[in-house]
Design an enzyme around this catalytic site. Structure first.
Site: not given
Length: 316
Positions: A233, A244-245, A265, A291, A308
């Site tokens: 992902y 962010f990731d 989440i 979040y 995502f």
């Protein structure tokens, strides 16, 4: 993506990492064949559930392994491939022989990359055990790199009971890609094992509701709530293109987690259950399904919509 941390659940994977050491050559004893301490241990319980182990009084400080059930499905894992497994770890000290951790207590199996950092005595067990099988490994001081052996506690070995769940094929979704059709978001699909490119730099307003769009439709079974899924992902913030990731950015190694049960989440739980295995899915997740008002870390604010791009590689 996870509620508390993007890291793998702590207890058992850390024990596995500790046994794996920090790379380098292992001692000769690490390649000991089946026998020795492994034959003296008695393992009970069904495969697919946390096992029980009966320990002899004397600790064996020589590494060994034993295939308890070879399994029948698919291929065995080879060096350089990923394998999905449940494992239960004990500290064999001849006294308390404490349970150090188990994936059965942590919500599901884990994905392990069989590289040189994994002790040879564990790799030998994986090499002889297919999906549905179980093996036992005694990981003693001699399985560690030479520079770490002096730091290992005397009179103690680690015991791994490993249930092989599967050997996934490939690290990316394969197939014909379609435009997700979400204004403000672009996806580039180079194909093969190359990471896709997600772009979220836009002046378009973010959707207020969860959006799930199929980019590549997989041919596998639909993901069910409660399963553990293996994914690649990338995650970015709507409008800013801030990443962010990303599993791709961390070396392209997929991760595994339980879906549909609140371990991640809400946007992931709601957006990925029902997706066919092998799919690439675009998710736009509003703050209340991400979040929340608190956000997460330094990058994600409580008002941010998260985007995502998720490849669903396997489900168990």
């Amino acid at each position: 993506m996870r509620r508390r941390s993007m890291a793998v659940l702590a207890a058992v994977p850390l024990m596995f990492a500790a046994a794996c050491g920090s790379g380098g050559d292992t001692a000769t004893g690490a390649s000991s064949p089946a026998g020795s301490g492994a034959t003296e241990l008695q393992v009970t319980g069904e495969i697919g559930a946390k096992p029980n182990v009966v320990f002899p009084a004397k600790v064996v400080e020589t590494s060994s392994y034993k295939v308890l059930t070879p399994g029948t499905a698919g291929e065995t894992a080879k060096l350089g491939t990923n394998v999905v497994a449940n494992f239960t770890v004990f500290a064999w000290d001849g006294k308390e022989n404490k349970l150090a951790g188990s994936t059965y207590d942590e919500g599901g199996p884990q994905v392990i990359t069989l590289n040189e950092q994994v002790p040879e005595i564990l790799r030998k067990g994986f090499a002889e055990t297919k999906s549905g099988g179980r093996f036992l490994s005694v990981v003693a001081k001699d399985a560690l790199p030479q520079e770490q052996q002096a730091q290992a506690p005397a009179g103690q070995s680690q015991v791994f009971v490993v249930d092989v769940v599967g050997v996934p094929e490939g690290n990316a979704a394969q197939g014909t890609a379609a435009d997700p059709g979400l204004a403000g978001v672009k996806v580039e699909n180079p194909g093969g094992e190359t990471a896709p490119k997600l772009t979220t730099k836009t002046k378009e307003k973010a959707p207020k509701e969860l959006v799930a769009k199929t980019v590549i439709k997989g041919a596998g079974p639909e993901v069910k709530s409660g399963q553990s899924i293996l994914v690649q992902y990338a995650g970015k913030i709507w409008g800013s293109d801030v990443e962010f990731d990303s599993s791709w950015s961390r070396g392209g190694q997929p991760i595994m987690f339980q879906i549909g049960t609140g371990k991640v989440i809400k946007g992931w739980d709601q957006g990925l259950v029902g997706v066919p295995v092998g799919s690439r899915v675009l998710l736009s997740i509003p703050p209340d399904l991400g979040y929340g008002k608190a956000g997460s870390g330094d990058k994600i604010k409580g008002t941010d919509t998260l985007v995502f791009l998720v490849d669903v590689l396997a489900a168990y």
